[in-house]
Design a protein around this motif. Structure first.
Motif, PDB file in Angstrom:
ATOM      1  N   TYR A   1       0.831  -1.216   0.000  1.00 42.41           N
ATOM      2  CA  TYR A   1       0.000   0.000   0.000  1.00 42.41           C
ATOM      3  C   TYR A   1       0.859   1.257   0.000  1.00 42.41           C
ATOM      4  O   TYR A   1       0.468   2.285  -0.553  1.00 42.41           O
ATOM      5  CB  TYR A   1      -0.930  -0.002   1.224  1.00 42.41           C
ATOM      6  CG  TYR A   1      -2.156   0.859   0.999  1.00 42.41           C
ATOM      7  CD1 TYR A   1      -3.337   0.296   0.488  1.00 42.41           C
ATOM      8  CD2 TYR A   1      -2.132   2.225   1.263  1.00 42.41           C
ATOM      9  CE1 TYR A   1      -4.447   1.085   0.251  1.00 42.41           C
ATOM     10  CE2 TYR A   1      -3.246   3.017   1.025  1.00 42.41           C
ATOM     11  CZ  TYR A   1      -4.400   2.448   0.521  1.00 42.41           C
ATOM     12  OH  TYR A   1      -5.497   3.223   0.276  1.00 42.41           O
ATOM     13  N   TYR A   2       2.015   1.156   0.649  1.00 43.03           N
ATOM     14  CA  TYR A   2       2.930   2.304   0.750  1.00 43.03           C
ATOM     15  C   TYR A   2       4.252   1.936   0.081  1.00 43.03           C
ATOM     16  O   TYR A   2       5.241   1.614   0.759  1.00 43.03           O
ATOM     17  CB  TYR A   2       3.181   2.649   2.231  1.00 43.03           C
ATOM     18  CG  TYR A   2       1.949   3.121   2.976  1.00 43.03           C
ATOM     19  CD1 TYR A   2       1.369   4.345   2.658  1.00 43.03           C
ATOM     20  CD2 TYR A   2       1.381   2.359   3.991  1.00 43.03           C
ATOM     21  CE1 TYR A   2       0.239   4.792   3.335  1.00 43.03           C
ATOM     22  CE2 TYR A   2       0.259   2.796   4.675  1.00 43.03           C
ATOM     23  CZ  TYR A   2      -0.306   4.017   4.338  1.00 43.03           C
ATOM     24  OH  TYR A   2      -1.423   4.455   5.002  1.00 43.03           O
ATOM     25  N   PRO A   3       4.306   1.977  -1.255  1.00 42.41           N
ATOM     26  CA  PRO A   3       5.517   1.500  -1.939  1.00 42.41           C
ATOM     27  C   PRO A   3       6.753   2.315  -1.553  1.00 42.41           C
ATOM     28  O   PRO A   3       6.694   3.528  -1.384  1.00 42.41           O
ATOM     29  CB  PRO A   3       5.180   1.706  -3.426  1.00 42.41           C
ATOM     30  CG  PRO A   3       3.701   1.885  -3.488  1.00 42.41           C
ATOM     31  CD  PRO A   3       3.285   2.475  -2.178  1.00 42.41           C
ATOM     32  N   LEU A   4       7.863   1.594  -1.383  1.00 37.76           N
ATOM     33  CA  LEU A   4       9.121   2.264  -1.046  1.00 37.76           C
ATOM     34  C   LEU A   4       9.659   2.935  -2.307  1.00 37.76           C
ATOM     35  O   LEU A   4       9.442   2.469  -3.411  1.00 37.76           O
ATOM     36  CB  LEU A   4      10.134   1.237  -0.521  1.00 37.76           C
ATOM     37  CG  LEU A   4       9.625   0.333   0.604  1.00 37.76           C
ATOM     38  CD1 LEU A   4      10.737  -0.577   1.111  1.00 37.76           C
ATOM     39  CD2 LEU A   4       9.042   1.157   1.753  1.00 37.76           C
ATOM     40  N   GLY A   5      10.332   4.045  -2.124  1.00 40.24           N
ATOM     41  CA  GLY A   5      10.925   4.693  -3.296  1.00 40.24           C
ATOM     42  C   GLY A   5      11.184   6.163  -3.088  1.00 40.24           C
ATOM     43  O   GLY A   5      10.903   6.730  -2.029  1.00 40.24           O
ATOM     44  N   ASP A   6      11.740   6.775  -4.113  1.00 42.41           N
ATOM     45  CA  ASP A   6      12.051   8.205  -4.103  1.00 42.41           C
ATOM     46  C   ASP A   6      10.925   8.927  -4.820  1.00 42.41           C
ATOM     47  O   ASP A   6      10.688   8.684  -6.000  1.00 42.41           O
ATOM     48  CB  ASP A   6      13.361   8.470  -4.862  1.00 42.41           C
ATOM     49  CG  ASP A   6      14.550   7.800  -4.189  1.00 42.41           C
ATOM     50  OD1 ASP A   6      14.356   7.196  -3.107  1.00 42.41           O
ATOM     51  OD2 ASP A   6      15.664   7.881  -4.738  1.00 42.41           O
ATOM     52  N   TYR A   7      10.247   9.814  -4.123  1.00 41.18           N
ATOM     53  CA  TYR A   7       9.105  10.495  -4.724  1.00 41.18           C
ATOM     54  C   TYR A   7       9.456  11.878  -5.241  1.00 41.18           C
ATOM     55  O   TYR A   7       8.798  12.391  -6.130  1.00 41.18           O
ATOM     56  CB  TYR A   7       7.930  10.522  -3.739  1.00 41.18           C
ATOM     57  CG  TYR A   7       7.389   9.121  -3.579  1.00 41.18           C
ATOM     58  CD1 TYR A   7       6.519   8.594  -4.519  1.00 41.18           C
ATOM     59  CD2 TYR A   7       7.831   8.284  -2.551  1.00 41.18           C
ATOM     60  CE1 TYR A   7       6.070   7.288  -4.432  1.00 41.18           C
ATOM     61  CE2 TYR A   7       7.401   6.977  -2.452  1.00 41.18           C
ATOM     62  CZ  TYR A   7       6.521   6.483  -3.399  1.00 41.18           C
ATOM     63  OH  TYR A   7       6.097   5.181  -3.327  1.00 41.18           O
ATOM     64  N   LYS A   8      10.495  12.475  -4.671  1.00 40.84           N
ATOM     65  CA  LYS A   8      10.945  13.773  -5.171  1.00 40.84           C
ATOM     66  C   LYS A   8      12.437  13.879  -4.873  1.00 40.84           C
ATOM     67  O   LYS A   8      12.860  13.754  -3.728  1.00 40.84           O
ATOM     68  CB  LYS A   8      10.201  14.901  -4.443  1.00 40.84           C
ATOM     69  CG  LYS A   8      10.587  16.314  -4.881  1.00 40.84           C
ATOM     70  CD  LYS A   8       9.837  16.723  -6.140  1.00 40.84           C
ATOM     71  CE  LYS A   8       9.950  18.202  -6.446  1.00 40.84           C
ATOM     72  NZ  LYS A   8       8.922  18.999  -5.730  1.00 40.84           N
TER      73      LYS A   8
END
Ligand SMILES: Cc1ncc(C[n+]2csc(CCOP(=O)(O)OP(=O)(O)O)c2C)c(N)n1
Ligand code: SF4
Ligand code: SF4
Ligand code: SF4
Ligand SMILES: [Mg+2]
Lengths: 260, 80
Positions: A243-250
């Motif tokens: 539901y809360y994917p890990l990653g770089d959003y900005k």
């Protein structure tokens, strides 16, 4: 003095100096402790301890000032980004961060965090998402998953009447003022290492005056989830990460250049 | 030969959560069932030979309770 034989042994890991020698009040296995440890390790590695001011929130991390061995202040519920804004503007040479839970930041403090990010305040925000209000007995938070049982949603969160969870990292990343917004997880050694790297990057961003940074950290709350720490880690992996994917959003282009 | 290591658990911090026990790749960690800490927990301890000093237990420990050491091999042993 080293308490081991430096001739025959190497020290691989020891408790960071930026933590006091107090034992925490956190429940066994609570990954608030991992987040504290990583922040302390990074501040030690960057030699920033003497120039750092932390802002604690209201929640299980309210006593952070007892555990971090540097200047700390505790903000009214949800208002840590506003307090950090004031501190950073008056003392721009200090590293200033807030440490907030999902109840603190995404419920009562939603206004403060959105505007701090929109203003591009040069502060770092650590956002501990454990899908509930841990401190007060595990009530539903804005981050509680659809169908998740909490003490105030005993039949599971019903999105028809209680709305959908908020993905804070994705939301803040849309604001022009935000420079570095990522989501990491405290569940396994690899993800914990990546979380530490992100914490380092966020402090590097602040050091260079590149603006607002926020790290969402997926965290467990074994006590209110009613599970052992080890099964809580599995629950985080199976339910939270999808539901809360890990990653770089900005990641502001200037940040991609940073080497450390 | 795999590297040899050892850990020290500072018992005032350990809460017996077993996160280190489940993360240890060598399966050499367990809880000491023969005693409890001042807070009333069975603390983590090495229960078998084979610790490599990899440090994984210290990465997952929420209480920063674990210190990890690794033996120097003859080749990387520099005179001090
Ligand atoms: C003004 C005000 N409203 C409500 C509370 C009660 N309260 C204390 S902590 C908390 C939420 C904590 O949840 P979170 O921020 O997710 O932190 P956690 O304990 O889960 O880490 C609430 C609602 C309060 N202390 N002050
Ligand atoms: S109630 Fe939950 S969040 Fe609070 S210390 Fe215990 S496990 Fe951690
Ligand atoms: S250092 Fe590695 S091998 Fe040794 S106890 Fe810790 S996790 Fe296990
Ligand atoms: S992870 Fe840390 S607190 Fe948990 S059992 Fe191991 S040493 Fe103790
Ligand atoms: Mg919470």
């Amino acid at each position: 003095m080293a308490d081991y034989d430096v001739e025959t042994e190497t020290l691989v890991y020891e408790r960071p100096d930026s933590l006091t020698d107090l034992s925490t009040h956190f429940c066994p296995g609570c990954t608030h402790g991992v987040a504290h440890r990583l922040i302390a390790e990074v501040l030690d590695e960057m030699n920033l301890r003497e120039k750092t001011i932390g802002v604690a929130s209201v929640g299980c991390s309210v006593f952070s000032y007892n555990y971090f061995d540097f200047d700390f202040i505790q903000a009214p519920h949800g208002r840590a980004p506003a307090m950090a804004t004031g501190i950073k503007r008056v003392l721009p040479d200090r590293t200033v961060f807030t440490y907030q839970g999902d109840g603190d930041m995404a419920s009562i403090g939603m206004g403060e965090i959105v505007h701090a990010a929109a203003r591009g305040e040069n502060i770092t925000v650590f956002f501990l998402n454990n899908t509930n209000y841990g401190m007060t007995g595990g009530q539903m938070a804005p981050t509680t998953l659809p169908g998740q049982k909490t003490s105030s949603s005993p039949n599971g969160r019903d999105v028809e009447s209680q709305g959908y969870p908020i993905r804070v990292a994705e939301m803040l990343a849309k604001l022009d003022g935000a420079s570095y917004v990522v989501r990491r997880s405290l569940d396994d050694p690899k993800n914990i290492r990546m979380a530490k790297k992100a914490i380092r990057t966020a402090f590097e961003v602040q050091q260079r005056g590149l603006g607002f940074s926020m790290i969402e950290l997926l965290s467990i709350c074994p006590t209110n989830w009613g599970m052992t720490p080890v099964s809580s880690i599995q629950w985080l992996q199976e339910k939270m990460i999808p539901y809360y994917p890990l990653g770089d959003y900005k990641v502001h282009p200037a940040i991609a250049e940073i080497k450390f | 030969m795999p590297p040899k290591g050892r850990i020290k658990v500072t018992e005032i911090y350990c809460k017996g959560c077993e996160l280190c026990v489940s993360a240890c790749p060598q399966n050499v960690l367990g809880l000491a069932n023969d005693h409890i800490t001042v807070k009333g927990y069975h603390p983590a301890t090495l229960i078998a030979e084979g610790c490599t000093g990899c440090g994984i237990c210290s990465i997952v420990c929420p209480e920063a309770a674990i210190t990890v050491y690794r033996e120097k091999t003859v080749t990387n042993r520099i005179p001090v």
